[in-house]
Write a protein that holds these residues in place. Structure first.
Motif, PDB file in Angstrom:
ATOM      1  N   LEU A 133       0.857  -1.181   0.000  1.00 24.65           N
ATOM      2  CA  LEU A 133       0.000   0.000   0.000  1.00 24.65           C
ATOM      3  C   LEU A 133       0.899   1.239   0.000  1.00 24.65           C
ATOM      4  O   LEU A 133       1.902   1.273   0.711  1.00 24.65           O
ATOM      5  N   ARG A 191       0.012   6.741   3.250  1.00 20.63           N
ATOM      6  CA  ARG A 191      -0.908   7.870   3.108  1.00 20.63           C
ATOM      7  C   ARG A 191      -0.674   8.923   4.190  1.00 20.63           C
ATOM      8  O   ARG A 191      -0.168   8.610   5.271  1.00 20.63           O
ATOM      9  N   ASN A 193      -2.251  -0.701  10.534  1.00 15.11           N
ATOM     10  CA  ASN A 193      -3.130  -0.108   9.529  1.00 15.11           C
ATOM     11  C   ASN A 193      -3.552  -1.274   8.632  1.00 15.11           C
ATOM     12  O   ASN A 193      -2.997  -1.469   7.560  1.00 15.11           O
ATOM     13  N   PRO A 194      -4.515  -2.080   9.132  1.00 10.69           N
ATOM     14  CA  PRO A 194      -4.881  -3.284   8.377  1.00 10.69           C
ATOM     15  C   PRO A 194      -5.760  -2.919   7.187  1.00 10.69           C
ATOM     16  O   PRO A 194      -6.224  -1.785   7.084  1.00 10.69           O
ATOM     17  N   PRO A 195      -5.981  -3.862   6.284  1.00 10.88           N
ATOM     18  CA  PRO A 195      -6.950  -3.591   5.210  1.00 10.88           C
ATOM     19  C   PRO A 195      -8.323  -3.374   5.835  1.00 10.88           C
ATOM     20  O   PRO A 195      -8.746  -4.200   6.647  1.00 10.88           O
ATOM     21  N   TYR A 196      -8.983  -2.257   5.528  1.00 10.67           N
ATOM     22  CA  TYR A 196     -10.270  -2.009   6.199  1.00 10.67           C
ATOM     23  C   TYR A 196     -11.407  -1.619   5.257  1.00 10.67           C
ATOM     24  O   TYR A 196     -12.476  -1.208   5.691  1.00 10.67           O
ATOM     25  N   ILE A 197     -11.167  -1.708   3.963  1.00 12.82           N
ATOM     26  CA  ILE A 197     -12.241  -1.312   3.034  1.00 12.82           C
ATOM     27  C   ILE A 197     -13.261  -2.445   2.942  1.00 12.82           C
ATOM     28  O   ILE A 197     -12.898  -3.623   2.874  1.00 12.82           O
ATOM     29  N   VAL A 222      -6.569   3.318  -6.985  1.00 16.11           N
ATOM     30  CA  VAL A 222      -6.344   2.454  -5.823  1.00 16.11           C
ATOM     31  C   VAL A 222      -6.649   0.997  -6.198  1.00 16.11           C
ATOM     32  O   VAL A 222      -5.790   0.123  -6.117  1.00 16.11           O
ATOM     33  N   ALA A 262      -4.005  -5.671   0.919  1.00 11.95           N
ATOM     34  CA  ALA A 262      -3.758  -4.542   1.835  1.00 11.95           C
ATOM     35  C   ALA A 262      -4.949  -3.595   1.925  1.00 11.95           C
ATOM     36  O   ALA A 262      -4.928  -2.648   2.710  1.00 11.95           O
ATOM     37  N   LEU A 263      -5.980  -3.856   1.117  1.00 14.50           N
ATOM     38  CA  LEU A 263      -7.102  -2.909   1.042  1.00 14.50           C
ATOM     39  C   LEU A 263      -8.389  -3.446   1.661  1.00 14.50           C
ATOM     40  O   LEU A 263      -9.060  -2.744   2.415  1.00 14.50           O
TER      41      LEU A 263
HETATM   42  N1  GLN Z   1      -6.753   4.545   3.202  1.00 15.86           N
HETATM   43  C1  GLN Z   1      -6.736   3.556   2.169  1.00 15.86           C
HETATM   44  C2  GLN Z   1      -7.673   3.959   1.058  1.00 15.86           C
HETATM   45  O1  GLN Z   1      -8.795   4.335   1.333  1.00 15.86           O
HETATM   46  C3  GLN Z   1      -7.081   2.188   2.708  1.00 15.86           C
HETATM   47  C4  GLN Z   1      -6.051   1.717   3.606  1.00 15.86           C
HETATM   48  C5  GLN Z   1      -6.409   0.453   4.302  1.00 15.86           C
HETATM   49  O2  GLN Z   1      -7.319  -0.312   3.935  1.00 15.86           O
HETATM   50  N2  GLN Z   1      -5.715   0.203   5.323  1.00 15.86           N
HETATM   51  O3  GLN Z   1      -7.314   3.927  -0.077  1.00 15.86           O
END
Ligand code: GLN
Length: 283
Positions: A90, A93, A189-193, A203, A211-212
């Protein structure tokens, strides 16, 4: 031949027509020229260097194909340091810079002098782990990632930035638990989407999905890490997570369900969006 100014102006128009943020063209030019030790504003009306022109035109084509600027440059700046990136990590950010900022002030406030045992779970490029080590050398820092390719990049960054971080391949904190490491501070900062969320092309088409995406509600990896926490955290310790702007309530529930007596705090990012979660055990 064109000047720097004309070249940039043309590129801004090309970007606008392609629906690409024109600031990316400006940043590309700044990065390419700074790389060659030029001050853009001083040389604006000079003829553009042929090598820079070739790199810039190639870069603009890739930007118009929605490729992230960091992939074109091969690096991204994070907390004042340059981190190598690739398709396997990733891109660090700005929001994540805020996370490390809060952690550094918590360290000053909550922990006395002396060494601290810290880890970055799902480290990707290594940005969080390496920045922590660079800013607080008294931290012993471990970092894990499930992806060997990501770890290769993170290790290169640690070497380049001369930071002593110990890397482990594995599923979230499992390799640290196996090594019987106990932490004062756990960062992630795990994948959180969410699976269903619509994500920008730059993206979703270019960054690693591992990672997303964090499952149906985006919280799968927090659940996994919170489940691992009793085996991982010292009695007096803290966890710090980045999270999605709409996950505060759901994430709070996951924490309270497992640790009803811990202190949980959320912080907003510079855009006013809920972005960080802090869990404090006995501190
Ligand atoms: N901030 C990222 C994005 O929205 C996602 C990062 C994450 O999932 N850790 O593109």
């Amino acid at each position: 031949m064109a000047t720097y100014r004309q070249t940039l102006r043309n590129a801004v128009n090309v970007c606008l027509q392609a629906g690409i943020n024109e600031m990316l063209a400006r940043r590309l030019m700044l990065e390419l020229t700074e790389q060659h030790h030029l001050n853009l504003y001083l040389v604006d009306d000079e003829e553009i260097d042929v090598k820079i022109l070739a790199e810039f035109e190639q870069g603009i084509k890739r930007l118009c194909n929605h490729e992230p600027l960091a992939h074109i440059l091969g690096y991204e700046w994070f907390f004042g340091r340059k981190f190598l990136v690739s398709k396997d990590v990733l891109v660090p950010r700005e929001e994540t810079e805020e996370l490390i900022g809060h952690i550094l002030s918590d360290i000053d406030e909550l922990f006395g002098q002396g060494e601290l045992d810290c880890a970055d779970i799902g480290t990707g490029s290594g940005a969080l782990a390496i920045t922590l080590k660079a800013e607080e050398p008294r931290c012993r820092v471990w970092a894990s990632d499930i992806s060997e390719e990501a770890l290769d990049i993170a290790k290169k960054n640690a070497k380049e930035l001369e930071c002593d971080v110990t890397f482990h391949q594995g599923d979230m904190a499992q390799p640290l638990i196996d090594a019987q490491i106990k932490l004062d501070i756990c960062i992630s900062n795990p994948p959180y989407i969410k699976k269903s969320e619509i994500v920008e092309r730059s993206v979703v088409d270019f960054e690693p999905h591992v990672a997303l995406f964090g499952g149906a509600d985006g919280l799968d990896l927090y659940r996994k890490l919170l489940d691992q926490a009793p085996l991982l955290m010292k009695e007096r310790s803290m966890m710090a997570f980045e999270m999605g702007f709409d996950q505060q309530e759901a994430l709070r529930e996951e924490v309270v369900l497992r640790f009803p007596h811990s202190r949980v705090e959320f912080k907003k990012d510079i855009n006013g969006k809920d972005r960080m979660c802090f869990v404090y055990f006995n501190c």
